[in-house]
Design a protein around this motif. Structure first.
Motif, PDB file in Angstrom:
ATOM      1  N   ARG A 429      -1.470 -50.680  98.619  1.00 58.42           N
ATOM      2  CA  ARG A 429      -1.839 -52.084  98.548  1.00 58.42           C
ATOM      3  C   ARG A 429      -1.169 -52.825  97.382  1.00 58.42           C
ATOM      4  O   ARG A 429      -1.358 -54.031  97.224  1.00 58.42           O
ATOM      5  N   ILE A 430      -0.355 -52.157  96.586  1.00 60.44           N
ATOM      6  CA  ILE A 430       0.159 -52.754  95.356  1.00 60.44           C
ATOM      7  C   ILE A 430       0.930 -54.047  95.607  1.00 60.44           C
ATOM      8  O   ILE A 430       0.851 -54.999  94.829  1.00 60.44           O
ATOM      9  N   GLY A 431       1.689 -54.117  96.688  1.00 59.79           N
ATOM     10  CA  GLY A 431       2.465 -55.329  96.949  1.00 59.79           C
ATOM     11  C   GLY A 431       1.689 -56.393  97.691  1.00 59.79           C
ATOM     12  O   GLY A 431       2.178 -57.515  97.873  1.00 59.79           O
ATOM     13  N   ASP A 442      -3.928 -49.335 108.896  1.00 60.65           N
ATOM     14  CA  ASP A 442      -2.975 -49.625 109.965  1.00 60.65           C
ATOM     15  C   ASP A 442      -1.542 -49.409 109.483  1.00 60.65           C
ATOM     16  O   ASP A 442      -0.709 -48.835 110.195  1.00 60.65           O
ATOM     17  N   ALA A 443      -1.246 -49.844 108.243  1.00 55.58           N
ATOM     18  CA  ALA A 443       0.093 -49.643 107.678  1.00 55.58           C
ATOM     19  C   ALA A 443       0.386 -48.155 107.516  1.00 55.58           C
ATOM     20  O   ALA A 443       1.502 -47.695 107.784  1.00 55.58           O
ATOM     21  N   ILE A 485       5.495 -51.860 104.851  1.00 54.81           N
ATOM     22  CA  ILE A 485       4.999 -52.372 106.138  1.00 54.81           C
ATOM     23  C   ILE A 485       3.845 -53.343 105.917  1.00 54.81           C
ATOM     24  O   ILE A 485       3.743 -54.382 106.577  1.00 54.81           O
ATOM     25  N   LEU A 486       2.980 -53.018 104.952  1.00 57.95           N
ATOM     26  CA  LEU A 486       1.809 -53.857 104.691  1.00 57.95           C
ATOM     27  C   LEU A 486       2.215 -55.261 104.267  1.00 57.95           C
ATOM     28  O   LEU A 486       1.555 -56.241 104.611  1.00 57.95           O
ATOM     29  N   GLY A 487       3.321 -55.361 103.544  1.00 60.85           N
ATOM     30  CA  GLY A 487       3.743 -56.675 103.065  1.00 60.85           C
ATOM     31  C   GLY A 487       4.440 -57.526 104.110  1.00 60.85           C
ATOM     32  O   GLY A 487       4.664 -58.708 103.879  1.00 60.85           O
TER      33      GLY A 487
END
Length: 601
Positions: A429-431, A442-443, A485-487
């Motif tokens: 989650r850092i970015g 999900d990522a 991917i999360l970003g």
């Protein structure tokens, strides 16, 4: 050494330091009163004074001792709280400044300098902030008050004592200070080298264990230790003798002999009485401890000033230039226009690079080691600025885009994975700090790492340490891909993303990269996908790239798709053949040689 450096840095806590000095000054008369009371009690007993006089002085002595302890401790507390705030503020200031300094500076000075600045230098200034204000005040005032009292008791006796102290200082202090700054600078330089060598030794411990004392880090560490030892010996060779002489001449035993002998002479001549001798033995013996303390503080103050000067030099490093009026790019088309770059003045690494990366496409950079692939990729997120030419994103020069906006538009997956000492969840989650837990999961699923995380001791709450929680190289790589991917970035830069993956992990990493290439699940067409720049040594991983760019010695040697480049039979084809299984590579090499002979004929 720049004396003004420490004064400038102390500005935020100067008010509290002044309060500490005032309280320390108030504690000195209280401390002196306790010694004076002891001397007066002895004098009263020798003179046959009344019991009331003795008890009066006893009460004053106890009150003075208690008041001194209370006031001095309050003074120390004020200064130590100021020091805590000073260290926090200074380290925060350094960290914020270094976050805006170009990466070239870090590569030039090494991690040892950063560690020294943030840790060692700030710690060396601790003495100046927490102790000098109080200790120097008491060290200066205490002998002054003590001598004033002794002059009242017997001025002739006091002159003898003062003359002795001045003679000792005049004979020893100049020798102690000879080349002091040079030796301190040499010591600090040697310690900085030792810090760098220690960090290198710790980082390369696997090599050290494999090759033992033959490994270069061991040799550099041994040389650094030798340099520190040599600097220390040189310094002590100059300072040890006068320091020893000073210590002997003002030691309590020496002072007792001096004062007692002087007192006996004065008493025999009627110039003093036994009560005066007692006063000098009680109060006068401790006077030299203050100059000695001042001498030790002076050395620590100089070290603190040198540390402050070094911190100021680091803080003076120019920030990476930011645009006064940042522009917003339109889209994520990337253009390299006549880009030239060199790490050092006069040495060019990239020579006139012209390259376009279209949205929704994958561009692969390949070429021999040292051809400039990583350097070119690092210029895109503006880790370094181009020497000449321009790099544009969405039609805007990257130098005209604010760094936060530029970096937030990119996901960069490095060859060497960087994971923080935090939970797996927070590492992903850092970015994107605002992402929900479901988005994180999900990522992770799309990055092919979810099942691995589930098997960790605490799942997504597993804290990664220096060993990254037992994750393999490929698993750590997939974790950073999940972060990307999360970003949902419109631009993706992959620097040898499969370099540390074994064959089994490589397949999972490739699947994760495929998910990253899709961008957001909401994207409907290829053009809506991210613009991808991929650095690869394993050419089979980029066979299907939309554009393969072959770099050689900082220049674009070839560009095209996989089959087109093989048909050209140039550098790319040679690199491709070199990576094929041995029998097949041998057949193709012979065929290529025949073809070259036909061309030459």
């Amino acid at each position: 050494m720049e004396p003004g450096a420490i004064m400038e840095m102390l500005a935020p806590v100067r008010g509290r330091l002044k309060l500490g000095v005032l309280l320390a000054a108030l504690s000195v008369p209280c401390s002196t009163l306790a010694y004076v009371a002891t001397a007066e009690i002895i004098a009263a007993l020798l003179r046959g004074s009344s019991a009331g006089t003795v008890w009066l002085w006893a009460g004053l002595g106890v009150a003075g001792a208690v008041a001194r302890v209370v006031i001095y401790n309050v003074s120390l507390s004020v200064c130590h709280y100021a020091d805590a705030d000073f260290r926090h503020a200074t380290r925060t200031r350094i960290a914020r400044h270094l976050s805006r300094v170009g990466l070239g500076w870090f590569e030039r000075v090494g991690s040892g300098t950063v560690k020294r600045t943030v840790s060692d230098d700030v710690h060396r200034m601790h003495t100046i902030v927490a102790h000098v204000a109080t200790d120097l005040t008491t060290a200066v005032l205490a002998p002054v008050l003590a001598l004033a009292y002794l002059f009242v008791v017997n001025w002739v006796y006091a002159l003898v004592l003062l003359g002795w102290l001045l003679l000792v200082v005049a004979c020893t202090v100049p020798a102690m200070n000879r080349d002091h700054e040079k030796h301190v600078e040499e010591w600090n330089h040697a310690m900085s080298g030792l810090t760098r060598a220690t960090v290198e030794l710790a980082d390369g411990i696997e090599v050290v264990k494999t090759y033992g004392s033959a490994a270069r880090p061991v040799g550099r560490f041994a040389a650094a230790v030798e340099a520190v030892t040599t600097a220390c010996v040189r310094w002590m060779a100059v300072a040890a003798r006068p320091t020893t002489v000073l210590t002997i001449l003002v030691a309590p035993a020496t002072m007792i002999v001096l004062l007692l002998a002087t007192g006996l002479v004065l008493v025999s001549q009627g110039a003093a009485d036994p009560a005066a001798v007692a006063a000098f033995l009680v109060v006068g013996v401790g006077i030299p401890t203050s100059p000695q303390h001042i001498a030790s503080l002076r050395s620590l103050v100089r070290e603190g000033q040198l540390a402050a000067t070094h911190v100021q030099r680091v803080l003076a490093e120019p920030w990476f230039p930011e645009p006064a009026n940042p522009k917003v790019p339109e889209g994520h088309r990337i253009e390299f226009s006549e880009v030239r770059f060199g790490y050092d003045e006069g040495t060019e690494v990239l020579h006139g690079i012209d390259l376009t990366l279209e949205p929704g496409t994958v561009t692969a950079l390949v070429g021999p080691s040292g051809s400039g692939k990583t350097t070119l990729a690092r210029l895109l997120p503006r880790f370094f600025d181009v020497g000449s030419g321009a790099i544009r994103v969405g039609g805007v020069d990257v130098r005209d885009i604010g760094t936060p906006r530029l970096l937030s538009s990119m996901a960069i997956v490095f060859q060497d994975v960087v994971l923080l000492r935090d939970t797996i969840r927070e590492n992903i989650r850092i970015g994107c700090p605002g992402a929900t837990d479901e988005q994180v999961l999900d990522a992770a699923r799309r990055a092919q790492i979810h099942d691995v995380v589930e098997n960790c001791p605490d799942g997504y709450d597993t804290v990664l340490g220096t060993g990254s929680g037992g994750l393999s190289g490929g698993e750590k790589q997939r974790l950073t891909i999940a972060r990307a991917i999360l970003g949902k970035p419109p631009i993706v830069v992959l620097d040898e993303a499969t370099a540390h993956a074994d064959p089994h992990s490589e397949a999972a990493v490739q699947q994760a990269l495929a998910e990253l290439a899709k961008g957001s699940p909401a994207k409907s067409t290829a053009e809506d996908g991210p613009t991808m720049l991929v650095i690869a040594h394993r050419l089979h991983t980029i066979m299907h790239a939309d554009q393969i760019v072959v770099l050689d010695e900082g220049r674009i040697a070839e560009r095209g798709r996989h089959q087109e480049l093989l048909a050209v039979d140039g550098l790319y084809a040679r690199l491709w053949r070199a990576q094929q299984p041995a029998p097949r590579a041998a057949d193709e090499t012979r065929a290529a040689s025949d073809g070259h002979r036909e061309v030459r004929s």
